[in-house]
Design an enzyme around this catalytic site. Structure first.
Site, PDB file in Angstrom:
ATOM      1  N   LYS A  41     115.851  28.993  30.620  1.00  0.00           N
ATOM      2  CA  LYS A  41     114.876  29.854  29.927  1.00  0.00           C
ATOM      3  C   LYS A  41     113.733  30.215  30.877  1.00  0.00           C
ATOM      4  O   LYS A  41     113.518  29.544  31.888  1.00  0.00           O
ATOM      5  CB  LYS A  41     114.336  29.115  28.695  1.00  0.00           C
ATOM      6  CG  LYS A  41     113.564  27.845  29.029  1.00  0.00           C
ATOM      7  CD  LYS A  41     113.259  27.040  27.784  1.00  0.00           C
ATOM      8  CE  LYS A  41     112.495  25.771  28.163  1.00  0.00           C
ATOM      9  NZ  LYS A  41     112.342  24.867  27.022  1.00  0.00           N
ATOM     10  N   ARG A 140     108.268  21.309  15.204  1.00  0.00           N
ATOM     11  CA  ARG A 140     108.156  22.653  15.785  1.00  0.00           C
ATOM     12  C   ARG A 140     109.264  23.474  15.154  1.00  0.00           C
ATOM     13  O   ARG A 140     109.236  23.702  13.956  1.00  0.00           O
ATOM     14  CB  ARG A 140     108.245  22.538  17.322  1.00  0.00           C
ATOM     15  CG  ARG A 140     107.643  23.693  18.063  1.00  0.00           C
ATOM     16  CD  ARG A 140     107.647  23.477  19.567  1.00  0.00           C
ATOM     17  NE  ARG A 140     109.000  23.415  20.135  1.00  0.00           N
ATOM     18  CZ  ARG A 140     109.269  23.243  21.430  1.00  0.00           C
ATOM     19  NH1 ARG A 140     108.284  23.088  22.298  1.00  0.00           N
ATOM     20  NH2 ARG A 140     110.514  23.221  21.865  1.00  0.00           N
ATOM     21  N   TYR A 274      84.070  34.389  44.872  1.00  0.00           N
ATOM     22  CA  TYR A 274      83.236  34.749  43.717  1.00  0.00           C
ATOM     23  C   TYR A 274      82.412  33.581  43.200  1.00  0.00           C
ATOM     24  O   TYR A 274      82.924  32.476  43.028  1.00  0.00           O
ATOM     25  CB  TYR A 274      84.120  35.224  42.568  1.00  0.00           C
ATOM     26  CG  TYR A 274      84.826  36.531  42.812  1.00  0.00           C
ATOM     27  CD1 TYR A 274      84.150  37.642  43.308  1.00  0.00           C
ATOM     28  CD2 TYR A 274      86.182  36.646  42.523  1.00  0.00           C
ATOM     29  CE1 TYR A 274      84.815  38.842  43.520  1.00  0.00           C
ATOM     30  CE2 TYR A 274      86.853  37.850  42.726  1.00  0.00           C
ATOM     31  CZ  TYR A 274      86.168  38.944  43.229  1.00  0.00           C
ATOM     32  OH  TYR A 274      86.819  40.121  43.436  1.00  0.00           O
ATOM     33  N   MET A 322      92.052  36.957  41.913  1.00  0.00           N
ATOM     34  CA  MET A 322      93.300  37.512  41.375  1.00  0.00           C
ATOM     35  C   MET A 322      94.417  37.529  42.423  1.00  0.00           C
ATOM     36  O   MET A 322      95.573  37.234  42.105  1.00  0.00           O
ATOM     37  CB  MET A 322      93.061  38.935  40.851  1.00  0.00           C
ATOM     38  CG  MET A 322      94.289  39.505  40.155  1.00  0.00           C
ATOM     39  SD  MET A 322      94.047  41.186  39.571  1.00  0.00           S
ATOM     40  CE  MET A 322      92.845  40.943  38.279  1.00  0.00           C
TER      41      MET A 322
HETATM   42  C1  LIG Z   1     112.982  23.650  27.438  1.00  0.00           C
HETATM   43  C2  LIG Z   1     113.954  22.934  26.620  1.00  0.00           C
HETATM   44  C3  LIG Z   1     114.794  21.952  27.173  1.00  0.00           C
HETATM   45  C4  LIG Z   1     114.652  21.461  28.588  1.00  0.00           C
HETATM   46  O1  LIG Z   1     113.507  20.643  28.674  1.00  0.00           O
HETATM   47  P1  LIG Z   1     113.148  19.875  30.010  1.00  0.00           P
HETATM   48  O2  LIG Z   1     112.064  18.946  29.633  1.00  0.00           O
HETATM   49  O3  LIG Z   1     112.714  20.908  30.997  1.00  0.00           O
HETATM   50  O4  LIG Z   1     114.388  19.202  30.455  1.00  0.00           O
HETATM   51  C5  LIG Z   1     115.766  21.406  26.374  1.00  0.00           C
HETATM   52  N1  LIG Z   1     115.899  21.787  25.077  1.00  0.00           N
HETATM   53  C6  LIG Z   1     115.090  22.693  24.518  1.00  0.00           C
HETATM   54  C7  LIG Z   1     115.266  23.047  23.086  1.00  0.00           C
HETATM   55  C8  LIG Z   1     114.086  23.287  25.245  1.00  0.00           C
HETATM   56  O5  LIG Z   1     113.286  24.205  24.677  1.00  0.00           O
END
Ligand SMILES: *Cc1c(COP(=O)(O)O)cnc(C)c1O
Length: 382
Positions: A41, A140, A274, A322
């Site tokens: 992801k 969640r 800055y 930036m």
């Molecule tokens: C991001 C994610 C993972 C992987 O998590 P890590 O801690 O990076 O191994 C696994 N399952 C779900 C549902 C996630 O959102």
């Protein structure tokens, strides 16, 4: 192995050999029957989803995981066909029919999602592969235990009509990165109860899974049929208390490098960047590093972030802007174009992503994931 290219303004080197080795290391830590889902992801945590997914499959991953359906569909469209792809973050109106056509495993956390996927299955005339997600305590996404019987029953009705196949039952941990946290055992108990209910009701899942990287590394009883490592595959420890990358046998995959754009002499008492939050304490030299918060360098690491330049670790002087920041070179005069290493594996004296996380009060996940699109990824070991 590809030659290391000449330095440009900046680049993120992605060592696919290290990624493959990390996947093999994770493979060796789970029982032979346990499958690996490579989580790619967010563009593989900033490393590049397609190349990382391919490398992970070469090293033995049999599943690929994304958050959004768009991420999963993009991988199929790019030609990643020989592996199961699961995605779990669905929003009403998302492309269920395209997901069915692409053969995705689609997570369902509630009745609204089941309704939409069943409708898409009718439209396409094809059976959808769905995985029911249980909220075993994370609070969640996922289905609450009280709502589980209804979701399971409705999914089985759709399965009996040939509209869906429940391919998986799954969940996610809240505190797996804190080994021994009481919520871990509690979530496993709830997960087993919810699995038991679904299986007694008639679900025959291909895979049951709950383990992210820290659970893959520390909790064999949570491996079930499949583990879902993300951060560990990229060679970064999920948390210092789980162990360093080296202790875990993992090698960081991303190295972030820049070319020093300017080196100059300045007198004492000179403000830097800055707000003048840094003022030189005497005659010194400054080096300009052409990376800034638009490239994902946290502004919160102003005055703290570490950078290896000319054999020494320097500290960001003043604010991260930036597009650029400055380091105090303390009188050293490396040539413009000299390499500045913000982070890497750490075995050549360079800082690590974890060092930047400490400097910015965040986690290493965020450091690598936020490296911006303006930084070209250069692949090694393709
Ligand atoms: C991001 C994610 C993972 C992987 O998590 P890590 O801690 O990076 O191994 C696994 N399952 C779900 C549902 C996630 O959102």
């Amino acid at each position: 192995m590809t030659e290391t290219p000449q330095p440009r303004r900046a680049r993120a080197e992605i060592d696919l050999g290290a990624l493959r080795a990390n996947v093999r290391t994770l493979r060796a830590r789970v029982d032979p029957h346990v499958q690996i889902m490579a989580v790619v992801k967010a563009d593989a945590y900033g490393h590049g989803a397609l190349r990382c997914a391919r490398a992970a499959v070469e090293a033995g991953a049999t599943w690929v995981g994304t958050a959004t359906p768009q991420e999963a569909l993009a991988l199929r469209a790019a030609g990643l066909l020989d592996v199961r792809i699961m995605c779990w973050l669905w929003t009403p109106g998302d492309p269920w029919a395209e997901g069915i056509e692409a053969g995705l495993d689609m997570s369902v956390s509630g009745l609204w999602a089941l309704t939409e996927v069943v409708e898409a299955a009718r439209e396409t005339g094809r059976r959808a592969r769905i995985q029911l997600k249980a909220d075993t305590g994370l609070g969640r996404n996922g289905c609450q235990p009280a709502d589980w019987p209804e979701l399971v029953t409705e999914a089985l009705k759709a399965e009996a009509q040939g509209l869906v196949k429940v391919t998986g039952l799954w969940s996610h941990f809240a505190c797996a990165d804190e080994p021994g946290h009481p919520s871990i055992a509690a979530q496993l108990d709830v997960f087993r109860t919810m699995l038991d209910f679904a299986e007694k009701a008639g679900v025959e899942p291909e895979v049951r899974h709950i383990a992210n990287s820290p659970a893959t590394l520390t909790l064999p009883e949570a491996h079930f049929d499949l583990v879902r490592p993300g951060i560990a595959m990229y060679g970064v420890s999920p948390a210092p208390e789980v162990g360093t990358s080296a202790e875990l046998g993992l090698r960081p995959v991303m190295s972030l490098k820049a070319s020093v754009a300017l080196v100059k002499d300045v007198p004492g008492g000179h403000g830097v960047s800055y707000g003048h939050h840094y003022v030189t304490s005497g005659d010194t030299t400054l080096g300009l590093v052409p990376l800034g918060y638009a490239d994902g360098i946290p502004r919160h690491a102003s005055g703290r972030g570490p950078v290896l330049v000319d054999g020494r670790v320097r500290t960001v002087a003043g604010r991260v802007a930036m597009d650029q920041f400055v380091v105090d070179l303390g009188g050293d005069r490396p040539a413009p174009g000299t390499e500045a290493v913000l982070f890497g594996p750490g075995d050549r004296g360079e800082p690590t992503a974890q060092d930047w996380a400490d400097a910015a009060d965040t986690i290493a996940y965020e450091i690598v994931t936020r490296i911006g699109a303006r930084v070209p990824r250069v692949y090694l070991g393709e």
